[in-house]
Design a protein around this motif. Structure first.
Motif, short mmCIF file in Angstrom:
data_model
loop_
_atom_site.label_atom_id
_atom_site.label_comp_id
_atom_site.label_asym_id
_atom_site.label_seq_id
_atom_site.Cartn_x
_atom_site.Cartn_y
_atom_site.Cartn_z
N SER A 1 127.45 73.86 54.74
CA SER A 1 127.25 72.64 55.53
C SER A 1 126.48 71.57 54.77
CB SER A 1 126.54 72.97 56.85
OG SER A 1 125.38 73.76 56.61
N GLY A 2 125.38 71.96 54.11
CA GLY A 2 124.50 70.97 53.48
C GLY A 2 125.19 70.03 52.52
N GLY A 3 125.90 70.57 51.54
CA GLY A 3 126.58 69.75 50.54
C GLY A 3 127.84 69.09 51.04
N SER A 4 128.40 69.61 52.13
CA SER A 4 129.56 68.93 52.74
C SER A 4 129.11 67.68 53.48
CB SER A 4 130.29 69.89 53.71
OG SER A 4 130.84 70.99 53.03
N VAL B 1 136.17 58.41 36.43
CA VAL B 1 134.89 58.07 37.07
C VAL B 1 134.23 59.37 37.52
CG1 VAL B 1 133.73 56.83 38.93
CG2 VAL B 1 135.77 55.84 37.86
N VAL B 2 133.04 59.62 37.01
CA VAL B 2 132.25 60.78 37.42
C VAL B 2 131.29 60.34 38.52
CG1 VAL B 2 130.55 62.50 36.69
CG2 VAL B 2 132.39 61.82 35.13
N ILE B 3 131.35 61.02 39.66
CA ILE B 3 130.47 60.71 40.78
C ILE B 3 129.54 61.89 41.00
CG2 ILE B 3 130.33 59.97 43.19
CD1 ILE B 3 133.73 59.92 42.27
N ILE B 4 128.25 61.63 41.08
CA ILE B 4 127.27 62.70 41.29
C ILE B 4 126.67 62.57 42.68
CG2 ILE B 4 125.11 63.71 40.48
CD1 ILE B 4 125.99 62.29 37.71
N ASP B 5 126.89 63.60 43.49
CA ASP B 5 126.28 63.67 44.83
C ASP B 5 124.84 64.13 44.62
OD1 ASP B 5 125.56 64.09 47.41
OD2 ASP B 5 127.11 65.57 47.88
N ARG B 6 123.97 63.17 44.47
CA ARG B 6 122.57 63.43 44.06
C ARG B 6 121.72 63.72 45.30
NH1 ARG B 6 118.65 65.14 40.89
NH2 ARG B 6 117.53 63.66 39.58
N ASN B 7 121.92 64.93 45.89
CA ASN B 7 121.15 65.25 47.09
C ASN B 7 119.86 66.03 46.78
OD1 ASN B 7 121.85 68.05 46.89
ND2 ASN B 7 123.75 67.69 48.04
N HIS B 8 119.61 66.31 45.50
CA HIS B 8 118.33 66.85 45.03
C HIS B 8 118.03 68.29 45.47
CE1 HIS B 8 116.87 62.92 43.48
NE2 HIS B 8 117.59 62.43 44.49
N VAL B 9 119.00 68.96 46.10
CA VAL B 9 118.77 70.32 46.59
C VAL B 9 119.94 71.21 46.21
CG1 VAL B 9 118.35 71.77 48.61
CG2 VAL B 9 117.40 69.46 48.54
N MET C 1 118.73 70.30 59.17
CA MET C 1 119.41 70.68 57.93
C MET C 1 119.01 69.79 56.76
SD MET C 1 123.37 71.41 59.02
CE MET C 1 123.83 72.68 60.20
N GLU C 2 118.55 68.60 57.04
CA GLU C 2 118.31 67.62 55.99
C GLU C 2 117.26 68.10 54.98
OE1 GLU C 2 117.52 63.75 57.58
OE2 GLU C 2 119.62 63.44 58.17
N GLY C 3 117.68 68.10 53.71
CA GLY C 3 116.79 68.45 52.61
C GLY C 3 116.40 69.91 52.51
N GLN C 4 117.10 70.76 53.27
CA GLN C 4 116.73 72.18 53.33
C GLN C 4 117.72 73.04 52.54
OE1 GLN C 4 113.78 73.04 54.88
NE2 GLN C 4 113.65 70.81 55.07
N SER C 5 117.21 73.74 51.52
CA SER C 5 118.09 74.59 50.73
C SER C 5 118.67 75.74 51.54
CB SER C 5 117.32 75.16 49.52
OG SER C 5 116.23 75.96 49.94
N ALA C 6 117.99 76.15 52.61
CA ALA C 6 118.48 77.23 53.46
C ALA C 6 119.84 76.90 54.06
CB ALA C 6 117.48 77.52 54.59
N TRP C 7 120.13 75.60 54.19
CA TRP C 7 121.39 75.18 54.78
C TRP C 7 122.45 74.88 53.73
CZ3 TRP C 7 122.78 76.15 59.51
CH2 TRP C 7 121.78 76.38 60.45
N HIS C 8 122.25 75.40 52.54
CA HIS C 8 123.30 75.29 51.52
C HIS C 8 124.57 76.00 52.02
CE1 HIS C 8 125.07 75.01 47.48
NE2 HIS C 8 125.48 76.26 47.68
#
Length: 273
Positions: A30-33, A171-179, A245-252
């Motif tokens: 869920s998190g990265g989606s 074009v390389v796009i980076i989803d920079r969510n930091h987690v 879920m925001e910013g939480q690695s548990a929700w990867h």
């Protein structure tokens, strides 16, 4: 409603679809989606030249989801665009479903490359971009990767290759969510100044708010006008739109319980009301 307001709403609707899919499946990422909803919405609605009713059209733009665990977001936008029936979304991760846990190019139209092992997508995009140039085609290739997977060395070999061949059609796009899975990117393996690193490898690098469709649209417009290799760092939030879920690695990749599902849908639909 303006075009950008409509796109913003469509991205939020994508999040509702993502949560519905993952909850029904009992597993999924869920998190990265959720963090990539606006990026995919802008790409498929505004940027890429595609024909959903002709997925193998030779002159189509190519898209590679390097962060393959973000498949629910990709499936949601592909269904919306008409690559397959929306009812199939409810079969995510089921046996014999065309919607595998990671994208499979042999099972679903619109998937250019099977991805899952992180770090391969940019290299694949390099191959596609080179092939298109050799064929004399003007099509573009877009690769969406996560920031955590940039810890894989293969990415930087690919960056050097992009620079060497001056691939202005990639074009390389980076989803920079930091987690990432095990914590924040800085905790696991910090990358320092990512923009400076990319530019040192020869890529003109843009940064933007990855949750603002107007900022993303402007970034893509600028990128496509640059005569040379380009990357876009889209600053995002892991699990965007769902407070717990925001910013939480548990929700990867954590399963969504009934209670969490109801709260997530309430929050997401509350924005749409």
């Amino acid at each position: 409603m303006s075009t950008f307001e409509k796109l913003q709403q469509e991205a939020q609707e994508l999040r509702v679809t993502i949560i519905n899919m993952i909850h029904k499946a009992g597993s999924g990422h869920s998190g990265g989606s959720l963090s990539s909803a606006e990026i995919l919405t802008v790409l498929y609605e505004k940027v890429m030249n595609i024909r959903p009713n002709e997925p193998q059209w030779e002159d189509r733009d190519r898209f590679v989801l390097s962060k393959g665990h973000g498949a629910p977001a990709l499936y949601a936008i592909l269904a919306k665009k008409g690559y397959f029936e929306a009812e199939d979304l409810h079969t995510l991760r089921q046996i014999e479903s065309c919607l595998q846990g990671h994208p499979c190019m042999f099972k679903l139209p619109g998937i250019e490359m099977s991805t899952g092992s992180l770090g391969m997508g940019i290299s694949v995009g390099v191959g596609m971009a080179l092939a298109l140039k050799l064929q004399g085609k003007s099509c573009k290739t877009f690769v969406l990767c996560g920031d955590g997977e940039l810890q894989e060395g293969q990415n930087w070999e690919a960056m050097m290759t992009i620079s060497k061949w001056k691939l202005d059609n990639l074009v390389v796009i980076i989803d920079r969510n930091h987690v990432q899975l095990d914590g924040s990117v800085d905790e696991v393996l910090p990358m320092g100044d990512l923009r400076a690193k990319l530019e040192s490898f020869g890529l003109h690098t843009l940064t933007c708010n990855g949750h603002n469709v107007q900022a993303l649209t402007e970034a893509f417009d600028t990128a496509l006008g640059i005569n040379g290799p380009v990357a876009i760092i889209a600053e995002t939030v892991k699990g965007k739109g769902v407070s717990f879920m925001e910013g939480q690695s548990a929700w990867h990749g954590k399963p969504i319980s009934k209670e969490d599902y109801e709260q997530a849908i309430k929050e997401l639909k509350g924005v749409l009301a």
